[in-house]
Motif scaffolding. Structure first.
Motif, PDB file in Angstrom:
ATOM      1  N   TRP A 210      20.703 -47.701  57.097  1.00  0.00           N
ATOM      2  CA  TRP A 210      19.765 -47.751  58.204  1.00  0.00           C
ATOM      3  C   TRP A 210      19.782 -49.154  58.813  1.00  0.00           C
ATOM      4  O   TRP A 210      19.935 -50.153  58.084  1.00  0.00           O
ATOM      5  CB  TRP A 210      18.338 -47.455  57.746  1.00  0.00           C
ATOM      6  CG  TRP A 210      18.128 -46.130  57.106  1.00  0.00           C
ATOM      7  CD1 TRP A 210      17.719 -44.970  57.685  1.00  0.00           C
ATOM      8  CD2 TRP A 210      18.288 -45.826  55.701  1.00  0.00           C
ATOM      9  NE1 TRP A 210      17.611 -43.963  56.767  1.00  0.00           N
ATOM     10  CE2 TRP A 210      17.968 -44.461  55.534  1.00  0.00           C
ATOM     11  CE3 TRP A 210      18.681 -46.575  54.593  1.00  0.00           C
ATOM     12  CZ2 TRP A 210      18.011 -43.828  54.294  1.00  0.00           C
ATOM     13  CZ3 TRP A 210      18.736 -45.948  53.352  1.00  0.00           C
ATOM     14  CH2 TRP A 210      18.414 -44.608  53.205  1.00  0.00           C
ATOM     15  N   GLU A 227      15.753 -46.773  66.356  1.00  0.00           N
ATOM     16  CA  GLU A 227      17.054 -46.143  66.123  1.00  0.00           C
ATOM     17  C   GLU A 227      16.958 -44.931  65.201  1.00  0.00           C
ATOM     18  O   GLU A 227      17.679 -43.941  65.390  1.00  0.00           O
ATOM     19  CB  GLU A 227      18.020 -47.155  65.523  1.00  0.00           C
ATOM     20  CG  GLU A 227      19.429 -46.616  65.299  1.00  0.00           C
ATOM     21  CD  GLU A 227      20.438 -47.707  64.993  1.00  0.00           C
ATOM     22  OE1 GLU A 227      21.466 -47.397  64.370  1.00  0.00           O
ATOM     23  OE2 GLU A 227      20.203 -48.865  65.388  1.00  0.00           O
ATOM     24  N   HIS A 228      16.067 -44.982  64.207  1.00  0.00           N
ATOM     25  CA  HIS A 228      16.041 -43.928  63.184  1.00  0.00           C
ATOM     26  C   HIS A 228      14.763 -43.105  63.185  1.00  0.00           C
ATOM     27  O   HIS A 228      14.672 -42.126  62.434  1.00  0.00           O
ATOM     28  CB  HIS A 228      16.208 -44.567  61.793  1.00  0.00           C
ATOM     29  CG  HIS A 228      17.432 -45.389  61.631  1.00  0.00           C
ATOM     30  ND1 HIS A 228      18.703 -44.838  61.492  1.00  0.00           N
ATOM     31  CD2 HIS A 228      17.605 -46.739  61.601  1.00  0.00           C
ATOM     32  CE1 HIS A 228      19.595 -45.815  61.363  1.00  0.00           C
ATOM     33  NE2 HIS A 228      18.953 -46.972  61.440  1.00  0.00           N
ATOM     34  N   VAL A 231      11.274 -42.901  59.087  1.00  0.00           N
ATOM     35  CA  VAL A 231      11.885 -42.165  57.980  1.00  0.00           C
ATOM     36  C   VAL A 231      10.816 -41.885  56.928  1.00  0.00           C
ATOM     37  O   VAL A 231      10.155 -42.819  56.448  1.00  0.00           O
ATOM     38  CB  VAL A 231      13.040 -42.978  57.363  1.00  0.00           C
ATOM     39  CG1 VAL A 231      13.712 -42.166  56.254  1.00  0.00           C
ATOM     40  CG2 VAL A 231      14.056 -43.363  58.433  1.00  0.00           C
TER      41      VAL A 231
END
Length: 302
Positions: A210, A227-228, A231
């Protein structure tokens, strides 16, 4: 002492230091500032019949024009004797000088083998052997680092660089996971310097990575939500397991990651030998034009 200027806004200043080292008789006979335009600083250094025009930044001075970040035009007895250029593709005085195929090689990291210190970059470099011993700059929106290239080879449309240094900049046990971040079981003392912003977080076996937003309080390792997304803690707990069976659920932080931009800035160095032949170092093909002669094409390794 700190050089500074005072007055009404806006203020602009440019400073240039010249460091001379010699023993016995001083070899430099004169140092003269030159006008090189708004984007550059230049000077002429004389030593007997030899004169160097030094230009820092893209600009023109004393008839010498450069598009690079640094250039030196050396003449002796009115004839070119040496040419140096970094971060540019052209250094000329009128029709005489050098023109390079490119000022840099730039690509994007498509794959990484962290244990082998190898990055795969596209598009491929034209002359990979000429990259060895140079530095590659690896950047993204938050991170900027430099690494020495130990080996380079092209495979298809990509070039694989082997870098000299271990890319790990952080490692430790995972104390616990939370939504969007993990907690390190050891302090990361460089966190306050934004050292980990934009770096890559990996689990123990490298099966999950990540992009990092940063580290808070030396222990809270935050994943870049832009971007992720956020999570979930359960997903992070499932990823950070004891893959090697040593009793530690380990995380690793790497200096660079897939998607980073890789740039190698070229430097050219050409000198005239006593026999009149020109030799030097060129990382890509260069056309050298001299007074009264046909242009000469120099390639890496010539």
């Amino acid at each position: 002492a700190v050089a500074h200027t005072q007055g009404a806004e806006p203020l602009t200043s440019r400073f240039l230091d010249v460091i001379e080292c010699w023993e016995g008789e001083r070899p430099v006979s004169a140092i003269e500032p030159l006008d090189a335009g708004d984007a550059a600083v230049a000077l002429r250094v004389r030593s007997g019949e030899r004169a160097d025009v030094v230009i820092c930044g893209p600009g023109a001075a004393d008839g010498v024009a450069s598009d690079g970040s640094f250039a030196v035009w050396r003449e002796s007895g009115g004839e070119p004797e040496a040419l140096y250029l970094a971060g540019g593709a052209s250094l000329r005085r009128g029709e005489v000088g050098l023109s390079a195929e490119a000022a840099e090689w730039r690509g994007v990291i498509e794959a990484i083998d962290y244990p082998q210190r190898q990055v795969t970059i596209t598009p491929a470099a034209g002359y990979p052997a000429a990259l060895v011993g140079r530095y590659v700059r690896l950047t993204n929106g938050m991170s900027d680092c430099m690494h020495l290239i130990a080996a380079a080879e092209t495979a298809g449309n990509a070039t694989v660089l082997t870098l000299a240094l271990d890319p790990r900049i952080g490692e430790g046990p995972v104390a616990r996971t939370a939504d969007g971040y993990i907690v390190s079981g050891t302090d990361l003392y460089l966190a306050g310097l934004r050292y980990y912003h934009g770096k890559m977080l990996s689990n123990e076996d490298g099966s999950a990575t990540w992009r990092l937003a940063g580290v808070n309080g030396r222990t809270d390792i935050w994943i870049d939500a832009a971007e992720h997304g956020q999570v979930p803690a359960a997903d992070l707990e499932a990823a950070f397991v004891d893959a090697d069976g040593d009793g530690v659920n380990r995380f690793l932080i790497y200096d660079y990651g897939v998607g980073d931009v890789a740039t190698v800035t070229f430097a050219f160095s050409l000198q005239r030998d006593e026999d009149g032949a020109w030799r030097g170092e060129v990382p890509v093909p260069v056309t050298l034009t001299l007074p009264g002669r046909e242009p000469v094409l120099l390639r890496p390794g010539d």
